[in-house]
Design a protein around this motif. Structure first.
Motif, PDB file in Angstrom:
ATOM      1  N   LEU A  34      38.510  61.419  13.332  1.00 60.93           N
ATOM      2  CA  LEU A  34      39.435  62.258  14.047  1.00 60.93           C
ATOM      3  C   LEU A  34      40.415  61.546  14.884  1.00 60.93           C
ATOM      4  N   THR A  35      40.321  60.221  15.378  1.00 66.84           N
ATOM      5  CA  THR A  35      41.186  59.520  16.128  1.00 66.84           C
ATOM      6  C   THR A  35      42.181  59.024  15.261  1.00 66.84           C
ATOM      7  N   ALA A  36      41.846  58.596  14.006  1.00 68.25           N
ATOM      8  CA  ALA A  36      43.165  58.299  13.290  1.00 68.25           C
ATOM      9  C   ALA A  36      43.835  59.393  12.851  1.00 68.25           C
ATOM     10  N   PHE A  37      43.267  60.582  12.423  1.00 70.67           N
ATOM     11  CA  PHE A  37      43.992  61.792  11.967  1.00 70.67           C
ATOM     12  C   PHE A  37      45.017  62.258  12.927  1.00 70.67           C
ATOM     13  N   LEU A  38      44.581  62.166  14.466  1.00 71.46           N
ATOM     14  CA  LEU A  38      45.222  62.682  15.520  1.00 71.46           C
ATOM     15  C   LEU A  38      46.654  61.614  15.805  1.00 71.46           C
ATOM     16  N   ARG A  39      46.152  60.359  15.623  1.00 66.28           N
ATOM     17  CA  ARG A  39      47.307  59.218  15.873  1.00 66.28           C
ATOM     18  C   ARG A  39      48.204  59.509  14.711  1.00 66.28           C
ATOM     19  N   GLN A  40      47.905  59.802  13.558  1.00 66.68           N
ATOM     20  CA  GLN A  40      48.841  60.145  12.603  1.00 66.68           C
ATOM     21  C   GLN A  40      49.591  61.226  12.737  1.00 66.68           C
ATOM     22  N   ARG A  41      48.926  62.185  13.094  1.00 63.89           N
ATOM     23  CA  ARG A  41      49.624  63.530  13.188  1.00 63.89           C
ATOM     24  C   ARG A  41      50.652  63.607  14.207  1.00 63.89           C
ATOM     25  N   LYS A  77      52.120  60.854  15.652  1.00 69.46           N
ATOM     26  CA  LYS A  77      52.733  59.617  15.640  1.00 69.46           C
ATOM     27  C   LYS A  77      54.414  59.982  16.081  1.00 69.46           C
ATOM     28  N   PRO A  78      55.136  60.816  15.415  1.00 71.10           N
ATOM     29  CA  PRO A  78      56.452  60.980  15.554  1.00 71.10           C
ATOM     30  C   PRO A  78      56.736  61.236  17.058  1.00 71.10           C
ATOM     31  N   LEU A  79      55.964  62.211  17.444  1.00 71.52           N
ATOM     32  CA  LEU A  79      56.214  62.797  18.919  1.00 71.52           C
ATOM     33  C   LEU A  79      55.894  61.680  19.871  1.00 71.52           C
ATOM     34  N   LEU A  80      54.849  60.907  19.700  1.00 72.36           N
ATOM     35  CA  LEU A  80      54.596  59.739  20.663  1.00 72.36           C
ATOM     36  C   LEU A  80      55.720  58.765  20.762  1.00 72.36           C
ATOM     37  N   GLU A  81      56.232  58.815  19.568  1.00 68.19           N
ATOM     38  CA  GLU A  81      57.284  57.630  19.461  1.00 68.19           C
ATOM     39  C   GLU A  81      58.512  57.903  19.928  1.00 68.19           C
ATOM     40  N   ARG A  82      58.933  59.366  19.901  1.00 68.17           N
ATOM     41  CA  ARG A  82      60.048  59.712  20.542  1.00 68.17           C
ATOM     42  C   ARG A  82      59.757  59.739  21.949  1.00 68.17           C
ATOM     43  N   ILE A  83      58.693  60.096  22.569  1.00 67.69           N
ATOM     44  CA  ILE A  83      58.598  59.985  24.099  1.00 67.69           C
ATOM     45  C   ILE A  83      58.452  58.610  24.480  1.00 67.69           C
ATOM     46  N   ALA A  84      57.841  57.715  23.610  1.00 67.07           N
ATOM     47  CA  ALA A  84      57.873  56.365  23.998  1.00 67.07           C
ATOM     48  C   ALA A  84      59.401  55.479  24.047  1.00 67.07           C
ATOM     49  N   LEU A  85      59.943  56.146  23.288  1.00 70.05           N
ATOM     50  CA  LEU A  85      61.638  55.370  23.132  1.00 70.05           C
ATOM     51  C   LEU A  85      62.144  56.202  24.512  1.00 70.05           C
ATOM     52  N   LEU A 105      48.679  59.915  27.790  1.00 71.61           N
ATOM     53  CA  LEU A 105      48.977  58.571  28.309  1.00 71.61           C
ATOM     54  C   LEU A 105      48.196  57.457  27.504  1.00 71.61           C
ATOM     55  N   ASP A 106      46.829  58.078  27.217  1.00 69.83           N
ATOM     56  CA  ASP A 106      45.968  57.072  26.626  1.00 69.83           C
ATOM     57  C   ASP A 106      46.631  56.565  25.104  1.00 69.83           C
ATOM     58  N   ALA A 107      47.329  57.467  24.497  1.00 67.38           N
ATOM     59  CA  ALA A 107      47.872  57.034  23.122  1.00 67.38           C
ATOM     60  C   ALA A 107      49.394  56.324  23.351  1.00 67.38           C
TER      61      ALA A 107
END
Length: 215
Positions: free
Chosen positions: A13-20, A22-30, A75-77
């Motif tokens: 489940l952790t890997a699934f959520l990270r993949q799902r 990922k685009p949103l987290l990368e935009r926020i991280a940017l 924030l954890d991811a």
């Protein structure tokens, strides 16, 4: 005779959520990177949020603490995504992230412990002890096994699943449901991972995998 090829583990489940996400987290991280925010600052911000949540739990503000934990969960991811974006994932940053994750869980359990001690509820206090211990052992079993070269993935109640059990119960002001579930299933998961390591250790030695040292 064909060589033994271990079956590929199903996606966790952790890997699934990270993949799902990922685009949103990368935009926020940017956006955070452009503001000069560091991954370690995000990690520590998450820890600060858990400190406040633990304080609210100790006061009996269960629902408020649940909503706060839900808000700070990304924030954890996000710290990992930010580190990868900056191209500077440091070994210390990884250790800091892991250590703060453990402290964050202990803080939440500590807040609940203080609350149920104030209510003179010994059964709940014992269950919280078991839940906290089981949560730590799930992570420790994985870390110890991987340090010896074993593949330790999945399990019934990993950190993400524990969050998905605990936070909704806090928001609904039904913490005892989560405490019972995690007290039982987290310890089961630790033993489940130990069994996985044992099975791998019983297989013929593979090149590159160290043997367990005697202790």
């Amino acid at each position: 005779m064909k060589p033994h090829v271990p079956k590929q583990s199903p996606q966790t489940l952790t890997a699934f959520l990270r993949q799902r996400f990922k685009p949103l987290l990368e935009r926020i991280a940017l956006g955070l990177a452009r503001l000069g925010v560091t991954p370690n600052a995000v990690t520590l911000a998450g820890l600060a949020g858990n400190i406040l949540a633990a304080f609210w739990l100790a006061q009996g503000r269960i629902t408020w603490a649940g909503w706060l934990l839900l808000v700070i969960w990304p924030l954890d991811a996000l710290d990992g995504a930010l580190a990868r974006l900056r191209g500077s994932p440091s070994p210390f940053g990884g250790v800091l992230d892991s250590v703060t994750d453990r402290y964050a869980e202990l803080l939440v359990w500590g807040g609940l412990l203080v609350y149920y001690l104030s209510r003179a509820d010994p059964i709940s206090v014992i269950l919280i002890y078991l839940a906290a211990g089981g949560s730590l052992m799930v992570s420790y079993t994985k870390a110890r096994g991987e340090a010896q070269g074993f593949r330790v993935e999945g399990g019934l109640l990993t950190r993400v699943e524990r969050f998905l059990v605990l936070v909704p119960c806090l928001i609904l002001n039904r913490p005892l449901i989560a405490i019972w579930a995690i007290a039982l299933l987290a310890n089961f998961t630790a033993l489940q991972r130990l069994w996985l390591i044992f099975r791998q250790s019983s297989m013929p030695a593979q090149p590159g995998r160290p043997t367990l040292p005697k202790e």
